[in-house]
Structures are given as structure tokens and as C-alpha cells.
Design a protein around this motif. Structure first.
Motif, PDB file in Angstrom:
ATOM      1  N   PHE A 123     -25.977   9.451  -2.052  1.00 43.92           N
ATOM      2  CA  PHE A 123     -26.396   8.877  -3.330  1.00 43.92           C
ATOM      3  C   PHE A 123     -26.269   7.358  -3.313  1.00 43.92           C
ATOM      4  O   PHE A 123     -27.100   6.655  -3.907  1.00 43.92           O
ATOM      5  N   ARG A 162     -29.359   5.908  -1.720  1.00 45.88           N
ATOM      6  CA  ARG A 162     -30.514   6.148  -2.603  1.00 45.88           C
ATOM      7  C   ARG A 162     -30.482   5.219  -3.804  1.00 45.88           C
ATOM      8  O   ARG A 162     -31.521   4.750  -4.274  1.00 45.88           O
ATOM      9  N   LEU A 163     -29.276   4.932  -4.315  1.00 48.76           N
ATOM     10  CA  LEU A 163     -29.149   4.019  -5.444  1.00 48.76           C
ATOM     11  C   LEU A 163     -29.546   2.601  -5.041  1.00 48.76           C
ATOM     12  O   LEU A 163     -30.261   1.905  -5.776  1.00 48.76           O
ATOM     13  N   SER A 210     -33.346   2.212  -4.712  1.00 44.10           N
ATOM     14  CA  SER A 210     -34.147   2.639  -5.862  1.00 44.10           C
ATOM     15  C   SER A 210     -34.856   1.439  -6.482  1.00 44.10           C
ATOM     16  O   SER A 210     -34.630   0.288  -6.091  1.00 44.10           O
ATOM     17  N   PRO A 230     -35.758   4.974 -11.019  1.00 39.10           N
ATOM     18  CA  PRO A 230     -34.300   4.965 -10.864  1.00 39.10           C
ATOM     19  C   PRO A 230     -33.802   6.210 -10.144  1.00 39.10           C
ATOM     20  O   PRO A 230     -34.478   7.247 -10.138  1.00 39.10           O
ATOM     21  N   CYS A 231     -32.633   6.078  -9.564  1.00 36.92           N
ATOM     22  CA  CYS A 231     -32.038   7.180  -8.809  1.00 36.92           C
ATOM     23  C   CYS A 231     -31.097   7.967  -9.714  1.00 36.92           C
ATOM     24  O   CYS A 231     -30.084   7.423 -10.174  1.00 36.92           O
ATOM     25  N   PRO A 289     -28.043  10.310 -10.708  1.00 34.11           N
ATOM     26  CA  PRO A 289     -26.798  10.626  -9.998  1.00 34.11           C
ATOM     27  C   PRO A 289     -26.815  12.075  -9.540  1.00 34.11           C
ATOM     28  O   PRO A 289     -27.496  12.916 -10.121  1.00 34.11           O
ATOM     29  N   TRP A 291     -18.752   9.339  -5.565  1.00 35.05           N
ATOM     30  CA  TRP A 291     -19.638   8.503  -6.373  1.00 35.05           C
ATOM     31  C   TRP A 291     -19.856   9.090  -7.766  1.00 35.05           C
ATOM     32  O   TRP A 291     -20.028   8.332  -8.734  1.00 35.05           O
ATOM     33  N   MET A 328     -19.116   6.831 -10.986  1.00 37.28           N
ATOM     34  CA  MET A 328     -20.101   6.543 -12.029  1.00 37.28           C
ATOM     35  C   MET A 328     -19.607   6.992 -13.399  1.00 37.28           C
ATOM     36  O   MET A 328     -20.056   6.463 -14.418  1.00 37.28           O
ATOM     37  N   ALA A 373     -27.437  -1.763 -12.215  1.00 35.36           N
ATOM     38  CA  ALA A 373     -27.625  -0.668 -11.265  1.00 35.36           C
ATOM     39  C   ALA A 373     -26.320  -0.180 -10.671  1.00 35.36           C
ATOM     40  O   ALA A 373     -26.101   1.018 -10.522  1.00 35.36           O
ATOM     41  N   LEU A 374     -25.442  -1.118 -10.288  1.00 32.62           N
ATOM     42  CA  LEU A 374     -24.158  -0.741  -9.687  1.00 32.62           C
ATOM     43  C   LEU A 374     -23.038  -0.926 -10.701  1.00 32.62           C
ATOM     44  O   LEU A 374     -23.061  -1.882 -11.479  1.00 32.62           O
TER      45      LEU A 374
END
Length: 580
Positions: free
Chosen positions: A387, A390-391, A394, A399-400, A402, A421, A425, A555-556
Motif C-alpha cells: 500500500f 501504491r500511495l 497515486s 487516489p489509492c 487504504p 500502514w 493511517m 496524501a501522507l
């Protein structure tokens, strides 16, 4: 008639390296309360297994102003442990009127086993993997209480020192066989990587085993640890050993054929012969040779560095009258000049960067053409397994999502790192930290899993551990996904220049890592590099620059201290400058 054998009473096992894991007769015992886990740690690591109630209450609830509240909280968590253990047949935990007692005779603990093994002249497996294993004791209880943390750190230090003394005594035993000496030396070095005697013992054991590159990597680990701890390079006896290994004994002549045998060279690591004139007498040449050979030796699957025997290429280091060292790399088969560079900055960072660049150029001829302006580097497309990657790759318009929470295979590194992850998140830091560390430690974990764990640890604020994992990805510069994970990790941890290098040559539609790379380059003073990094990404941007900045910052799950590196103003300025 023989009486039936009595069944052995259940045994409690508490493993403390890199977390707290509790089992009774190999069956896991789930304990949700961090305070209860910390209470168990206090009893296991006590010298007798018994502690006074008032001492435990103050150690675990020091922030409480009420003595009554401390006592009641201790009583509640102690009851939780006792009930859970007795339900599984273990009755070795008892609460007395003024004390709490754990039967250590029926309790096993990996930390105490490591000490006992060292005292018996053997190295425990937990001491032979990572540096400072005792520093990660009971990591799941990191935020329980300041008093507990101070006590745990002091107890871990005492146990580490006792284990180190036992290992030193074991290494002095006569007639140790080679594998046993190697294990003892590795364990002693991992306990404290700033200790030269331990490093020398391990280097000698590796040299006797024929692993010269491994011996040189030990010095590299010592060098960085010593520089970080003492703000100076190591000196003394170890430098003589390193110089002998690097400049005289790195690689033996290959009896299997002559130089540059062509096909054999292509099927294995590239053989690079180091040709250094007057290296032992010239301090600049010696420094350049030592640092570069150390860096080149970290890629055994790419390069085999030698000073004799057959080779595919020759790297010459020459010192002229001025303070410059000239590098020239020649092909052995047709004696053609393949690459050249001049070194004027002899800092460790610049020499190491030159060596890393040289390794890539030597191993990838198409990259050498790119450096010379004759070609275009091609990146392999990444197939994201985790993931985290992929994040990173993205887009705002795609968007990716979760990964879905649910039952996952604890023995599968990808499942485990994705579980970390998920916890990250959702803001569950402690469980995220535990899952990420376990994923990185699993045997057989792919480099992408290591990179995903490194990025997660960086976002959790464990910079040193994250950088150590990220550096394991340096051997794969041909894989853009791993460079994206490593570069983003280093960016969050503050290594701007290396991060910018990792993120500067990625697929153009990888908007987020390219944006982070541009910010790193700009913060390092390279505005031209920053614009060249972000411009191709902006050409593929769906939406306007403002939405890109919003998305990049969301995003992060960035820690608070990482926000300045991705300030909206910095990205907006780069976006605006690129548009012009």
C-alpha cells in the motif's frame, strides 16, 4: 505398575526484544493494556521476580496525583494479568499484601536467555541481526510512563553491559571454532558499534572465514556509528587493519582465467580493479581509496573490487600537484576510457556519493551513456505490492484506497507491512510501529516491504531506524519504486541531498515523489534541479497547481516536524516558477 508421569506445569514466556510478546506453552496470550504489559516487564526484568506494590505504582502511574488512584490502577491491571494467566493454567503470578511476585523459575525471557547464553560462551540469535538490540526492549511500552521509561532504559543498559562483558570473556576462550568465534564477535559488535576491539574481532573472524567484503562493511558500520557518537572519525589500530584489507588484500587473484574473459564477466558481478599509486603515503589518496572502496564493497551483487587478478574494468586514482584526485575508469578488453571525474571535495559525504555514482555507471552502461549525454535512461515500471508504494505513485484524480482491515497472515511480509500502514493511517501509532518492525524483520521480506516499513517508521518519527532500513534499498537503483520509497523516507528524515538524488529520475506521472524531490532539491539550493524534477510531473497534473499543493500535503500522514519540508509556499513557488 509404573505410575504415570506427572505433566509439567505450564511455562510463561515473555519475549522483549523489539516489543512485548507473551506466550504460555507456545500459545499467545493477548494483553491489551500497555500498563499491564509494563507491569509484566517490571517483574520479568527484576532480579528476584518480586517488587513492592508502592514501587510499581509509582513507576507506572507517576503522573497521577492520587496515591489511592495509583494503588487501584495497579490492582486492576494485576488482576487482569492473573486472571488471563490462570485461565491458561499458569499460577506463577501472585499478588501479596505489600508486593507482587512472579515465579522466574517457570518464566522464560529472550533478554535473560541472551545474557545466560553469553555467560555460557555462546551468542544468542537475537544479538546477531541489528545494532543495539537492548535499546529496543519492550518497545510496545514506549509511552506508558516517564518513570517506567527511565527504569527500563537503565535496566536495559545494565543488561547490555553485562552481556557485552560476558561476550568479551567468551571471545578470549582458547580453541574457539571459527563459526562460534564469528557469532560471538558479531554479537559483541552489534551491542556497541563504536567499540573498536569488538569491530576488530569481528573483522578478523570474517577475514579468517574468507569474507573480506563483510569485514570492510564492519568498518563502514563502525565509521558511521563512531562519527555520530563522537563527531570524529575512528583512528588507531583499526585503520591499519582496514588499509591492509582494502589496499592490499581486497579480492584474491582469480585462477580461473585471464583478464576480461567477457561472457563470464557478464554473468556475475563486474570485476573492478582498484589502481591507486602511493595510496599508503598520500593522505588524500588514502582517504579517497578507503571511502570509495568501502562504498563499492557494499554492492557485492554488482561489483567485486580487487587489487589483483583479472578484472573487467580498472579504476585509477591519481594525485596531481594540486589538491585534486583524478579518477579514470578503463575497460580491460579494449583499454578504452569509459568514465572520468575529478575530486576536489574530500568530505566523506562527497566521496561516498561519487562512489555510489561510479557503481551505477560501471554496472549499467546505458547510464554511462546518459551521463555523457549520449542516451536516455530507461526506468523499469514498478508493480506495487505494498500500500505504501501504491500511495506514493497515486494521483489526485486516482487516489489509492487504504487496504481493507481484516484477518492477515502474520507470516506474510506484505500483509504485515500493509497492516502496519492500516494502523498508521488510523492513528494507532503503537500497533503500527510493532507491525512495521515485524515486517522488516521477517526473513524473505522483499525490498519493497523493507522500503514500506522504512517510510512508515519515518512517518512515526523513528528517523534513525527508518534511515537504516532505507539504506538497504541503495543496492537497487534500477528499481524506481524502491528509489521512490527510499527518497521519500530520507526526505522526511532530513537527508535532503540524497533524497533529491533518489527522486530526481522517476516516471513523469509519479507526481507525489517528484514533488517531494523538487522540494528537497530546492531546499538544498538547487533551484534548476528542483524545476527539472517537478516540470514533467506538472505537465501530467490533473487540475490546477493549488489542488496539487493541497493533495501533496494531505496524501501522507506527515509528522508535525516534517511539514516545513513540504510547505505549501515552497511547492507553490516551484509550481509557479515552472509554469513560467
Amino acid at each position: 505398575m509404573t505410575a504415570p508421569a506427572l505433566e509439567a506445569p505450564p511455562r510463561l514466556r515473555v519475549d522483549l526484544f523489539s516489543g512485548v510478546r507473551v506466550h504460555i506453552d507456545d500459545a499467545p496470550v493477548p494483553i491489551r493494556s500497555a500498563k499491564a504489559l509494563a507491569l509484566l516487564v517490571c517483574l520479568v526484568l527484576s532480579r528476584t521476580g518480586e517488587e513492592r506494590r508502592d514501587v510499581l505504582a509509582e513507576r507506572l502511574w507517576s503522573r497521577s496525583q492520587s496515591v489511592e488512584h495509583q494503588r487501584n490502577s495497579l490492582k486492576r491491571d494485576l488482576k487482569t494479568l492473573i486472571d488471563s494467566f490462570r485461565a491458561r493454567g499458569f499460577d506463577g503470578l501472585v499478588g501479596h499484601r505489600t508486593s507482587v511476585e512472579l515465579d522466574l523459575a517457570r518464566t522464560d525471557c529472550d533478554v535473560l536467555e541472551a545474557l545466560r547464553a553469553a555467560e555460557a560462551g555462546y551468542a544468542h540469535a537475537a544479538l546477531m541481526e541489528d545494532a543495539q538490540p537492548f535499546a529496543r526492549i519492550a518497545a510496545d511500552c514506549e509511552d506508558v510512563d516517564p518513570e517506567f521509561t527511565a527504569w527500563r532504559d537503565e535496566r536495559a543498559r545494565a543488561l547490555s553491559e553485562a552481556t557485552a562483558r560476558a561476550l568479551d570473556r567468551a571471545l578470549m576462550m582458547p580453541d574457539l571454532d571459527g563459526p562460534r568465534r564469528l557469532d560471538l564477535a558479531r554479537a559483541a559488535f552489534n551491542l556497541d558499534r563504536t567499540k573498536q576491539p569488538a569491530a576488530l574481532a569481528l573483522m578478523q573472524a570474517l577475514e579468517e572465514a574468507g569474507d573480506i567484503s563483510g569485514a570492510l562493511r564492519v568498518y563502514g558500520a563502525l565509521y558511521h556509528a563512531h562519527l555520530e557518537e563522537h563527531d570524529e572519525e575512528p583512528g588507531g589500530e583499526i585503520l591499519q587493519a582496514v588499509q591492509r584489507l582494502k589496499l592490499r588484500s581486497v579480492g584474491d587473484p582469480d585462477p580461473g582465467g585471464g583478464e576480461g574473459s567477457g561472457e563470464a564477466a557478464q554473468s556475475g558481478p563486474l570485476r573492478l580493479r582498484l589502481d591507486v599509486q602511493d595510496a599508503l603515503r598520500d593522505p588524500l589518496l588514502r582517504r579517497a581509496a578507503l571511502v570509495m572502496t568501502d562504498q563499492l564493497g557494499r554492492r557485492p551483487d554488482w561489483l567485486k573490487v580487487t587489487v589483483s587478478g583479472r578484472a573487467d574494468m580498472v579504476l585509477q586514482l591519481r594525485r596531481e600537484r594540486d589538491d585534486r584526485v583524478y579518477l579514470q575508469m578503463w575497460t580491460v578488453r579494449d583499454t578504452s576510457l569509459y568514465w572520468t571525474e575529478t575530486i576536489t571535495d574530500f568530505s566523506h559525504e562527497e566521496l561516498a556519493a561519487t562512489a555510489r555514482r561510479l557503481a551505477v555507471i560501471a554496472h549499467r552502461p546505458q547510464i554511462a551513456a546518459t551521463v555523457a549525454g549520449k542516451g536516455q535512461r530507461q526506468c523499469n515500471d514498478a508493480v506495487a505490492e505494498t500500500f505504501a508504494l501504491r500511495l506514493l505513485i497515486s494521483r489526485p484524480d486516482a487516489p489509492c484506497p487504504p487496504p481493507e482491515p481484516g484477518e492477515r497472515d502474520s507470516g506474510n511480509p506484505v500483509d504485515l507491512v500493509d497492516q502496519g500502514w492500516i494502523e498508521l493511517m488510523h492513528g494507532r501509532r503503537r500497533s503500527a510501529l510493532s507491525a512495521l518492525r515485524q515486517a522488516a524483520a521477517l526473513d524473505g521480506g522483499a525490498p519493497e516491504v523493507v522500503g514500506a516499513a522504512a517510510l512508515g517508521l519515518a512517518l512515526l518519527g523513528h528517523a534513525e531506524e527508518a534511515v537504516r532500513l532505507a539504506d538497504r534499498l541503495a543496492a537497487h537503483p534500477e528499481r524506481p519504486g524502491l528509489r521512490a520509497l527510499r527518497g521519500t523516507t530520507l526526505a522526511i528524515c532530513g537527508d535532503r541531498r540524497t533524497a533529491a538524488l533518489c527522486l530526481s529520475d522517476l516516471p513523469e506521472d509519479w507526481l507525489l515523489p517528484r514533488g517531494i524531490g523538487a522540494a528537497m532539491a530546492d531546499l538544498s539550493g538547487d533551484r534548476v534541479g528542483a524545476l527539472s524534477c517537478i516540470a514533467p510531473a506538472l505537465a501530467r497534473l490533473p487540475g490546477d497547481a493549488e489542488s496539487f499543493c493541497d493533495w501533496a500535503l494531505r496524501a501522507l500522514p506527515l509528522p508535525d516536524l516534517a511539514e516545513p519540508m513540504l510547505l505549501r509556499a515552497r511547492l507553490a513557488e516551484l509550481v509557479g516558477a515552472s509554469a513560467c
